[in-house]
Design a protein around this motif. Structure first.
Motif, mmCIF file in Angstrom:
data_model
loop_
_atom_site.group_PDB
_atom_site.id
_atom_site.type_symbol
_atom_site.label_atom_id
_atom_site.label_comp_id
_atom_site.label_asym_id
_atom_site.label_seq_id
_atom_site.Cartn_x
_atom_site.Cartn_y
_atom_site.Cartn_z
ATOM 1 N N SER A 375 0.818 -1.204 0.000
ATOM 2 C CA SER A 375 0.000 0.000 0.000
ATOM 3 C C SER A 375 0.857 1.261 0.000
ATOM 4 N N ASN A 376 0.330 2.319 -0.562
ATOM 5 C CA ASN A 376 0.900 3.646 -0.426
ATOM 6 C C ASN A 376 0.943 4.016 1.060
ATOM 7 N N ASN A 377 2.079 4.526 1.538
ATOM 8 C CA ASN A 377 2.213 4.854 2.958
ATOM 9 C C ASN A 377 1.186 5.872 3.437
ATOM 10 N N SER A 378 0.668 6.664 2.519
ATOM 11 C CA SER A 378 -0.297 7.693 2.902
ATOM 12 C C SER A 378 -1.733 7.192 2.914
ATOM 13 N N MET A 379 -1.931 5.915 2.533
ATOM 14 C CA MET A 379 -3.276 5.344 2.450
ATOM 15 C C MET A 379 -3.419 4.232 3.487
ATOM 16 N N PRO A 380 -4.562 4.121 4.144
ATOM 17 C CA PRO A 380 -4.757 2.994 5.069
ATOM 18 C C PRO A 380 -4.783 1.678 4.303
ATOM 19 N N CYS A 381 -4.264 0.635 4.928
ATOM 20 C CA CYS A 381 -4.183 -0.680 4.279
ATOM 21 C C CYS A 381 -5.315 -1.566 4.763
ATOM 22 N N GLY A 382 -5.956 -2.256 3.845
ATOM 23 C CA GLY A 382 -6.967 -3.231 4.209
ATOM 24 C C GLY A 382 -6.335 -4.450 4.861
ATOM 25 N N THR A 383 -7.157 -5.422 5.216
ATOM 26 C CA THR A 383 -6.627 -6.631 5.827
ATOM 27 C C THR A 383 -7.444 -7.829 5.344
ATOM 28 N N THR A 384 -7.073 -9.016 5.792
ATOM 29 C CA THR A 384 -7.658 -10.265 5.309
ATOM 30 C C THR A 384 -7.776 -11.248 6.474
ATOM 31 N N ILE A 385 -8.084 -12.489 6.129
ATOM 32 C CA ILE A 385 -8.079 -13.540 7.147
ATOM 33 C C ILE A 385 -6.662 -13.987 7.480
ATOM 34 N N GLY A 386 -5.662 -13.519 6.741
ATOM 35 C CA GLY A 386 -4.289 -13.965 6.943
ATOM 36 C C GLY A 386 -3.758 -13.720 8.339
ATOM 37 N N PRO A 387 -3.731 -12.462 8.815
ATOM 38 C CA PRO A 387 -3.229 -12.216 10.164
ATOM 39 C C PRO A 387 -4.054 -12.927 11.244
ATOM 40 N N ILE A 388 -5.353 -13.046 11.023
ATOM 41 C CA ILE A 388 -6.216 -13.746 11.987
ATOM 42 C C ILE A 388 -5.805 -15.214 12.080
ATOM 43 N N THR A 389 -5.604 -15.847 10.932
ATOM 44 C CA THR A 389 -5.223 -17.262 10.898
ATOM 45 C C THR A 389 -3.873 -17.479 11.553
ATOM 46 N N ALA A 390 -2.915 -16.606 11.242
ATOM 47 C CA ALA A 390 -1.574 -16.744 11.814
ATOM 48 C C ALA A 390 -1.605 -16.610 13.328
ATOM 49 N N ALA A 391 -2.318 -15.606 13.829
ATOM 50 C CA ALA A 391 -2.328 -15.352 15.264
ATOM 51 C C ALA A 391 -3.160 -16.369 16.031
ATOM 52 N N ARG A 392 -4.297 -16.760 15.476
ATOM 53 C CA ARG A 392 -5.202 -17.657 16.200
ATOM 54 C C ARG A 392 -4.641 -19.069 16.306
ATOM 55 N N HIS A 393 -3.967 -19.535 15.243
ATOM 56 C CA HIS A 393 -3.549 -20.936 15.206
ATOM 57 C C HIS A 393 -2.031 -21.126 15.277
ATOM 58 N N GLY A 394 -1.275 -20.032 15.287
ATOM 59 C CA GLY A 394 0.179 -20.162 15.315
ATOM 60 C C GLY A 394 0.727 -20.795 14.056
ATOM 61 N N ILE A 395 0.099 -20.451 12.933
ATOM 62 C CA ILE A 395 0.455 -21.066 11.647
ATOM 63 C C ILE A 395 1.141 -20.027 10.760
ATOM 64 N N GLN A 396 2.253 -20.389 10.153
ATOM 65 C CA GLN A 396 2.894 -19.485 9.206
ATOM 66 C C GLN A 396 1.936 -19.206 8.049
#
Length: 432
Positions: A375-396
């Motif tokens: 993302s452009n540094n001046s624009m907010p970045c969206g998100t996905t299920i990726g960080p949720i999956t990594a944090a919830r299950h400890g999965i790369q």
């Protein structure tokens, strides 16, 4: 990747059929399940005891599906290769008391779901789809796939500022579709839907219904190199994951060092916090039960999760020719340039350098080009299920997808080659 797993433009043709068959998350998982059944997968009930047999299995829960293939002789600690996606798209949803209207117009009360581009729903022929819940506890899918509803825009004569100053829509007042003429009658919509579904209206005790654009997907462009259609965010990824999983399951079991998994969740567009969302326990429960069904212990579960890798596949932003300044100046994903790897150091995407290496290797095996999105540094970045999956299950986990334009529109745009390029990369990843 085995040459038998390669997808071509026929995959994109099939995606168009998948989009048309999937006007709601409930239809999407039913359509994916039907395709997996043809590949030899079988449904297992969450309330039943699971066995440790090999082969393809899947679980359905509402608008979510988790499917996996256990190779013959897989150990209890065998790691998983997961492709995650989501089945929901930003749209309009029918309210609990749907019958409304004024001045001789009959309308449907709707709530805005997710971050939809409201103006794209104006003056468009809309059908109605979803599911109804019956008194006996069962559900019935409903798809009224014909022009039924319309959200009419105010004529420019009555809003002279619309063109110079931009259209301004009130989410409550301006987005209620019309569907007929006459006096408002309580229960009218559900009686109509029940008749379409072939059930008694008195048996309908709940509903999850949503308008959908009835215009079919279409190739466009001088050389038909582009694809326009609804719900590509994110049914494009669901379709790719199902096709890749079915293809990988057709390989000799001895060639599969991992257990390939497809996990398609609901409610990503509003935070994933539900029993069918990625922030719920569904994926972890399924993976754990698979380990234990094969005679595994908690130690086997920990070993399996430690070696597991997940691709979170969702659409991303292609460089927009009319708004290039909104993009990062050195990262310009283009359509038909192959799948994108999404990176955000603040963990709006889960990708790191190690994950980049895994994805690059899958693309190399598949002989698929790939790109990077930041993302452009001046624009907010969206998100996905990726960080949720990594944090919830400890999965790369790493975030990938296909670059599109008009994201969150009622009708989005991608390159016609990118869907099958994504499917090839996903299949190579799942095959290990």
């Amino acid at each position: 990747m085995s040459s038998s797993l390669r997808f071509d433009r026929g995959h994109t043709d099939d995606l168009m059929a998948f989009l048309m068959a999937s006007p709601s998350p409930y239809h999407a998982v039913a359509t994916a399940a039907e395709r997996l059944e043809k590949a030899g997968f079988r449904q297992v009930e969450e309330t039943a005891a699971w066995d440790g047999t090999s082969g393809g299995k899947y679980v359905l829960r509402g608008g979510a599906i988790v499917a996996w293939y256990v190779p013959e002789g897989a150990a209890a600690h065998t790691p998983y290769r997961i492709v995650g996606a989501h089945t929901d798209s930003p749209n309009l949803r029918v309210k609990p008391l749907p019958d409304t209207g004024a001045y001789g117009w009959r309308q449907i009360a709707v709530e805005i779901y997710g971050g939809t581009l409201l103006n794209t729903w104006l003056d468009r022929d809309l059908g109605l789809a979803g599911r109804i819940s019956l008194r006996d506890g069962t559900h019935r899918l409903v798809n009224i796939d014909r022009p039924l509803l319309r959200v009419p825009q105010l004529a420019v004569h009555l809003d002279r500022s619309a063109n110079p100053d931009g259209l301004k829509l009130d989410r409550q007042k301006h987005m209620q579709p019309i569907w007929g003429l006459g006096d408002v009658e309580e229960g009218d919509l559900i009686r109509f839907v029940a008749e379409e579904a072939g059930v008694d209206a008195d048996d309908v005790t709940g509903w999850d219904l949503m308008p959908h654009a009835v215009e079919p997907p279409a190739y466009l462009g001088r050389d038909r190199e582009l694809l326009a259609g609804p719900r590509m965010d994110n049914l494009l990824s669901v379709h790719a994951a199902a096709a890749a999983l079915a293809a990988v399951a057709g390989q000799p079991d001895a060639e599969l060092p991992y257990i390939p998994v497809m996990a398609a969740f609901d409610h990503e567009e509003n935070g994933s916090q539900s029993d069918t969302g990625a922030d719920g326990p569904l994926l972890g429960t399924v993976l754990e039960r698979s380990v234990f069904a094969r005679g595994g212990t908690y130690e086997d579960r920990a070993r399996a999760f430690a070696g597991t890798v997940c691709l979170s596949s969702d659409t991303g932003h292609a460089i927009h020719p009319n708004y290039a300044e909104r993009h990062d100046p050195t990262h310009h994903p283009v359509v038909n340039g192959g799948p994108i790897l999404k990176v955000n150091v603040n963990m709006r995407y889960a990708t790191d350098g190690s994950g980049r290496a895994v994805f690059a290797e899958a693309c190399r095996k598949a002989d698929v080009p790939w790109q990077t999105f930041v993302s452009n540094n001046s624009m907010p970045c969206g998100t996905t299920i990726g960080p949720i999956t990594a944090a919830r299950h400890g999965i790369q986990t790493m975030d990938i997808g296909v670059a599109i334009l008009s994201m969150h529109s009622a009708r989005e745009l991608c390159g016609a080659d990118d869907p099958y390029l994504l499917a090839n990369a996903v299949a190579a990843f799942l095959a290990g």
